[in-house]
Enzyme design. Structure first.
Site, PDB file in Angstrom:
ATOM      1  N   ASP A   3       0.848  -1.198   0.000  1.00 30.46           N
ATOM      2  CA  ASP A   3       0.000   0.000   0.000  1.00 30.46           C
ATOM      3  C   ASP A   3       0.880   1.244   0.000  1.00 30.46           C
ATOM      4  O   ASP A   3       1.647   1.484   0.936  1.00 30.46           O
ATOM      5  CB  ASP A   3      -0.893   0.003   1.250  1.00 30.46           C
ATOM      6  CG  ASP A   3      -1.801   1.219   1.321  1.00 30.46           C
ATOM      7  OD1 ASP A   3      -2.990   1.089   0.997  1.00 30.46           O
ATOM      8  OD2 ASP A   3      -1.306   2.309   1.692  1.00 30.46           O
ATOM      9  N   TYR A  57       3.029   9.925  -0.676  1.00 27.94           N
ATOM     10  CA  TYR A  57       4.170   9.364   0.044  1.00 27.94           C
ATOM     11  C   TYR A  57       5.487   9.609  -0.685  1.00 27.94           C
ATOM     12  O   TYR A  57       6.552   9.541  -0.071  1.00 27.94           O
ATOM     13  CB  TYR A  57       4.015   7.849   0.250  1.00 27.94           C
ATOM     14  CG  TYR A  57       2.809   7.408   1.031  1.00 27.94           C
ATOM     15  CD1 TYR A  57       1.999   8.310   1.723  1.00 27.94           C
ATOM     16  CD2 TYR A  57       2.463   6.060   1.079  1.00 27.94           C
ATOM     17  CE1 TYR A  57       0.889   7.877   2.430  1.00 27.94           C
ATOM     18  CE2 TYR A  57       1.361   5.614   1.787  1.00 27.94           C
ATOM     19  CZ  TYR A  57       0.564   6.529   2.449  1.00 27.94           C
ATOM     20  OH  TYR A  57      -0.530   6.096   3.142  1.00 27.94           O
ATOM     21  N   LYS A  96      -2.851   5.856  -4.005  1.00 31.34           N
ATOM     22  CA  LYS A  96      -3.907   6.804  -3.647  1.00 31.34           C
ATOM     23  C   LYS A  96      -3.715   8.124  -4.374  1.00 31.34           C
ATOM     24  O   LYS A  96      -2.586   8.622  -4.490  1.00 31.34           O
ATOM     25  CB  LYS A  96      -3.905   7.055  -2.133  1.00 31.34           C
ATOM     26  CG  LYS A  96      -3.946   5.783  -1.306  1.00 31.34           C
ATOM     27  CD  LYS A  96      -3.884   6.080   0.183  1.00 31.34           C
ATOM     28  CE  LYS A  96      -3.567   4.828   0.973  1.00 31.34           C
ATOM     29  NZ  LYS A  96      -2.145   4.447   0.878  1.00 31.34           N
ATOM     30  N   HIS A 109      -7.380   9.800  -1.498  1.00 31.95           N
ATOM     31  CA  HIS A 109      -6.652   9.736  -0.230  1.00 31.95           C
ATOM     32  C   HIS A 109      -7.393  10.413   0.925  1.00 31.95           C
ATOM     33  O   HIS A 109      -7.351   9.932   2.057  1.00 31.95           O
ATOM     34  CB  HIS A 109      -5.273  10.361  -0.408  1.00 31.95           C
ATOM     35  CG  HIS A 109      -4.248   9.877   0.566  1.00 31.95           C
ATOM     36  ND1 HIS A 109      -2.901   9.966   0.340  1.00 31.95           N
ATOM     37  CD2 HIS A 109      -4.358   9.296   1.786  1.00 31.95           C
ATOM     38  CE1 HIS A 109      -2.235   9.452   1.354  1.00 31.95           C
ATOM     39  NE2 HIS A 109      -3.097   9.057   2.253  1.00 31.95           N
ATOM     40  N   GLN A 116     -10.546   3.238   3.391  1.00 34.94           N
ATOM     41  CA  GLN A 116      -9.375   3.006   4.244  1.00 34.94           C
ATOM     42  C   GLN A 116      -9.311   4.087   5.322  1.00 34.94           C
ATOM     43  O   GLN A 116      -9.275   5.268   5.010  1.00 34.94           O
ATOM     44  CB  GLN A 116      -8.093   3.027   3.395  1.00 34.94           C
ATOM     45  CG  GLN A 116      -6.855   2.653   4.183  1.00 34.94           C
ATOM     46  CD  GLN A 116      -5.591   2.740   3.356  1.00 34.94           C
ATOM     47  OE1 GLN A 116      -4.768   3.619   3.561  1.00 34.94           O
ATOM     48  NE2 GLN A 116      -5.430   1.827   2.402  1.00 34.94           N
ATOM     49  N   SER A 140       6.330  -1.266   8.528  1.00 28.71           N
ATOM     50  CA  SER A 140       7.599  -1.517   9.189  1.00 28.71           C
ATOM     51  C   SER A 140       8.696  -1.522   8.147  1.00 28.71           C
ATOM     52  O   SER A 140       8.452  -1.866   6.981  1.00 28.71           O
ATOM     53  CB  SER A 140       7.596  -2.846   9.939  1.00 28.71           C
ATOM     54  OG  SER A 140       8.852  -3.031  10.582  1.00 28.71           O
ATOM     55  N   ASN A 168       4.735  -9.633  11.841  1.00 28.28           N
ATOM     56  CA  ASN A 168       3.398  -9.131  11.535  1.00 28.28           C
ATOM     57  C   ASN A 168       2.626 -10.042  10.588  1.00 28.28           C
ATOM     58  O   ASN A 168       1.393  -9.972  10.520  1.00 28.28           O
ATOM     59  CB  ASN A 168       3.478  -7.728  10.934  1.00 28.28           C
ATOM     60  CG  ASN A 168       3.933  -6.682  11.935  1.00 28.28           C
ATOM     61  OD1 ASN A 168       3.943  -6.914  13.143  1.00 28.28           O
ATOM     62  ND2 ASN A 168       4.343  -5.521  11.445  1.00 28.28           N
TER      63      ASN A 168
END
Length: 276
Positions: free
Chosen positions: A53, A58, A83, A113, A163, A233, A242
């Protein structure tokens, strides 16, 4: 309320449009473009993750694409979410640019987003991105029930996903129920509270009782409600830890005990406060 459909192994959720979304993904928010992000994506895919994702905001789509290629995992086996940065005006053109940065021909999920400028203005362009084959599924992020309904009232193709931040501490029960009623999959970002929830005594108590780590317990709590999770992470050992959430089950008592940690009073809001 409709019952969400999962595959038999519990690792995929069937979206309302028929596409299948992995219940576990790697989030790369706040991971800089570069080697750190490439390695995190590569490690996740090597360790069995099949969902990555990212987002235009970002600034690391190039690294996600590089990590995918370095992993050697075939593109068709990986679910990629990106997004729309909603300050821009053409969601379809922006999707095409994302594809170029990612180095893929299509993303599996393309999301608005946040509802900057109102919840509906981008949706026609999101539908166009889907029609052009840039995205298999389209959805939203950080939309509350009212905003979701505004989109659905004008949509030819309804959002498949919303989300939002979601965890036992941010248990948006009202929003979860509203999404399920509308056939929209809630998708959890920051399910570990960016790490802040891991040291809570209540989480640690349940983790000790079931013989699992706090992170695994928090992720499993979401998954047992058919809510996909995208923990972030950059440490290989944490990424591996995870992923180990499909070989145990929390009891009803464990689930209820964790739910008492909610600080939102079961809200139907998507955010406690706007950041835009």
């Amino acid at each position: 309320m409709p019952t969400p459909t999962l595959t038999a192994d519990g690792r995929l959720r069937v979206l309302a449009d028929g596409n299948e979304m992995p219940m576990l993904g790697l989030g790369v928010w706040q991971v800089p473009n570069g080697r750190e992000c490439v390695d995190a994506v590569r490690w996740a895919l090597e360790l069995g993750y099949r969902h990555i994702d990212t987002a235009q905001a970002y600034g690391n789509e190039e690294s996600v694409g590089a990590g995918l290629r370095e992993s050697g995992v075939p593109r068709e086996e990986v679910f990629i979410t990106t997004k729309l940065y909603p300050a821009r005006s053409d969601p379809a053109a922006d999707a095409e640019r994302s594809l170029g940065r990612l180095g893929v021909e299509q993303v599996d999920l393309y999301i608005v987003h946040w509802p900057r400028g109102g919840p509906t203005w981008a949706w026609e362009g999101m539908e166009r991105a889907r029609e052009l084959g840039y995205a298999r599924s389209i959805g939203v992020s950080n939309f509350d029930v009212r905003e979701l309904d505004q989109v659905m009232q004008m949509a030819s193709v309804a959002p498949a996903v919303d989300q939002v931040q979601f965890s036992p501490f941010v248990y948006r029960r009202g929003l979860l129920e509203a999404c399920e009623q509308r056939g929209v999959a809630l998708d959890a970002y920051s399910p570990l509270g960016t790490g802040s929830h891991l040291s809570h005594d209540g989480v640690r108590r349940v983790a000790a009782r079931v013989g699992r780590t706090p992170a695994q317990v928090l992720l499993r709590w979401c998954v047992q409600q058919a809510v996909p999770v995208i923990p972030k992470s950059t440490h290989r050992e944490r990424i591996e830890e995870n992923a180990q959430i499909f070989d145990f089950v929390l009891s009803e008592e464990d689930m209820a005990e964790l739910a008492t940690l909610d600080e939102t009073s079961g809200t139907d809001r998507a955010l406690e406060r706007k950041w835009w």
